[in-house]
Design a protein around this motif. Structure first.
Motif, PDB file in Angstrom:
ATOM      1  N   MET A  68      47.534  45.439  34.027  1.00 44.67           N
ATOM      2  CA  MET A  68      47.262  44.793  35.286  1.00 44.67           C
ATOM      3  C   MET A  68      46.078  43.851  35.082  1.00 44.67           C
ATOM      4  N   ALA A  69      46.260  42.609  35.450  1.00 44.65           N
ATOM      5  CA  ALA A  69      45.190  41.628  35.322  1.00 44.65           C
ATOM      6  C   ALA A  69      44.325  41.653  36.569  1.00 44.65           C
ATOM      7  N   GLY A  70      43.052  41.438  36.386  1.00 43.61           N
ATOM      8  CA  GLY A  70      42.118  41.396  37.511  1.00 43.61           C
ATOM      9  C   GLY A  70      40.711  41.649  37.029  1.00 43.61           C
ATOM     10  N   ASN A  71      39.748  41.397  37.887  1.00 46.35           N
ATOM     11  CA  ASN A  71      38.351  41.552  37.525  1.00 46.35           C
ATOM     12  C   ASN A  71      37.676  42.610  38.386  1.00 46.35           C
ATOM     13  N   PHE A  72      36.652  43.212  37.824  1.00 45.33           N
ATOM     14  CA  PHE A  72      35.787  44.129  38.550  1.00 45.33           C
ATOM     15  C   PHE A  72      34.476  43.414  38.812  1.00 45.33           C
ATOM     16  N   TYR A  73      33.944  43.575  40.023  1.00 45.50           N
ATOM     17  CA  TYR A  73      32.723  42.878  40.410  1.00 45.50           C
ATOM     18  C   TYR A  73      31.687  43.872  40.910  1.00 45.50           C
ATOM     19  N   GLN A 116      27.639  48.248  44.390  1.00 42.62           N
ATOM     20  CA  GLN A 116      28.844  49.017  44.108  1.00 42.62           C
ATOM     21  C   GLN A 116      29.817  48.157  43.322  1.00 42.62           C
ATOM     22  N   VAL A 117      30.573  48.756  42.409  1.00 42.52           N
ATOM     23  CA  VAL A 117      31.581  48.045  41.635  1.00 42.52           C
ATOM     24  C   VAL A 117      32.915  48.142  42.363  1.00 42.52           C
ATOM     25  N   VAL A 118      33.574  46.982  42.546  1.00 46.71           N
ATOM     26  CA  VAL A 118      34.855  46.933  43.253  1.00 46.71           C
ATOM     27  C   VAL A 118      35.852  46.123  42.430  1.00 46.71           C
ATOM     28  N   PHE A 119      37.132  46.347  42.694  1.00 43.33           N
ATOM     29  CA  PHE A 119      38.207  45.626  42.021  1.00 43.33           C
ATOM     30  C   PHE A 119      38.561  44.391  42.842  1.00 43.33           C
ATOM     31  N   GLY A 120      38.702  43.253  42.179  1.00 45.58           N
ATOM     32  CA  GLY A 120      38.944  41.987  42.855  1.00 45.58           C
ATOM     33  C   GLY A 120      40.319  41.837  43.476  1.00 45.58           C
ATOM     34  N   LYS A 121      41.254  42.729  43.138  1.00 45.08           N
ATOM     35  CA  LYS A 121      42.598  42.684  43.715  1.00 45.08           C
ATOM     36  C   LYS A 121      42.911  44.002  44.414  1.00 45.08           C
ATOM     37  N   ALA A 122      41.933  44.521  45.136  1.00 45.51           N
ATOM     38  CA  ALA A 122      42.095  45.807  45.817  1.00 45.51           C
ATOM     39  C   ALA A 122      43.221  45.729  46.844  1.00 45.51           C
ATOM     40  N   GLY A 158      47.140  39.893  47.209  1.00 47.02           N
ATOM     41  CA  GLY A 158      46.874  39.349  45.883  1.00 47.02           C
ATOM     42  C   GLY A 158      45.396  39.497  45.630  1.00 47.02           C
ATOM     43  N   LYS A 159      44.675  38.397  45.735  1.00 46.05           N
ATOM     44  CA  LYS A 159      43.228  38.449  45.589  1.00 46.05           C
ATOM     45  C   LYS A 159      42.605  38.986  46.873  1.00 46.05           C
ATOM     46  N   ALA A 160      41.688  39.918  46.747  1.00 50.45           N
ATOM     47  CA  ALA A 160      41.057  40.523  47.917  1.00 50.45           C
ATOM     48  C   ALA A 160      39.899  39.657  48.408  1.00 50.45           C
ATOM     49  N   THR A 161      39.545  39.818  49.679  1.00 55.66           N
ATOM     50  CA  THR A 161      38.410  39.114  50.263  1.00 55.66           C
ATOM     51  C   THR A 161      37.183  39.999  50.116  1.00 55.66           C
ATOM     52  N   ILE A 162      36.195  39.525  49.383  1.00 55.74           N
ATOM     53  CA  ILE A 162      34.961  40.282  49.170  1.00 55.74           C
ATOM     54  C   ILE A 162      33.957  39.847  50.223  1.00 55.74           C
ATOM     55  N   GLU A 163      33.452  40.812  50.999  1.00 54.07           N
ATOM     56  CA  GLU A 163      32.575  40.501  52.116  1.00 54.07           C
ATOM     57  C   GLU A 163      31.104  40.725  51.807  1.00 54.07           C
TER      58      GLU A 163
END
Length: 58
Positions: free
Chosen positions: A1-6, A17-23, A42-47
């Motif tokens: 699964m492709a995606g980034n952790f932020y 906190q560490v979150v997944f960019g495609k939650a 798809g891509k999640a909205t990070i608030e």
């Protein structure tokens, strides 16, 4: 699964906190319960404030 952790800072309590960019579900702050990530089809909205990319996967 492709995606980034932020690493994200909560705007209310400044917890980091560490979150997944495609939650696919809402992610809340572990300290105060503020919603940090909302799913977006798809891509999640990070608030919160993104501090850094922790891990990139392709």
């Amino acid at each position: 699964m492709a995606g980034n952790f932020y690493q994200v800072k909560c705007p209310d309590c400044e917890n980091e906190q560490v979150v997944f960019g495609k939650a696919s579900t809402e992610v809340v702050c572990a300290v105060c319960g503020h919603v940090l990530v909302r799913p977006g089809g798809g891509k999640a909205t990070i608030e919160g404030e993104v501090l850094e990319t922790v891990e990139q996967r392709s």
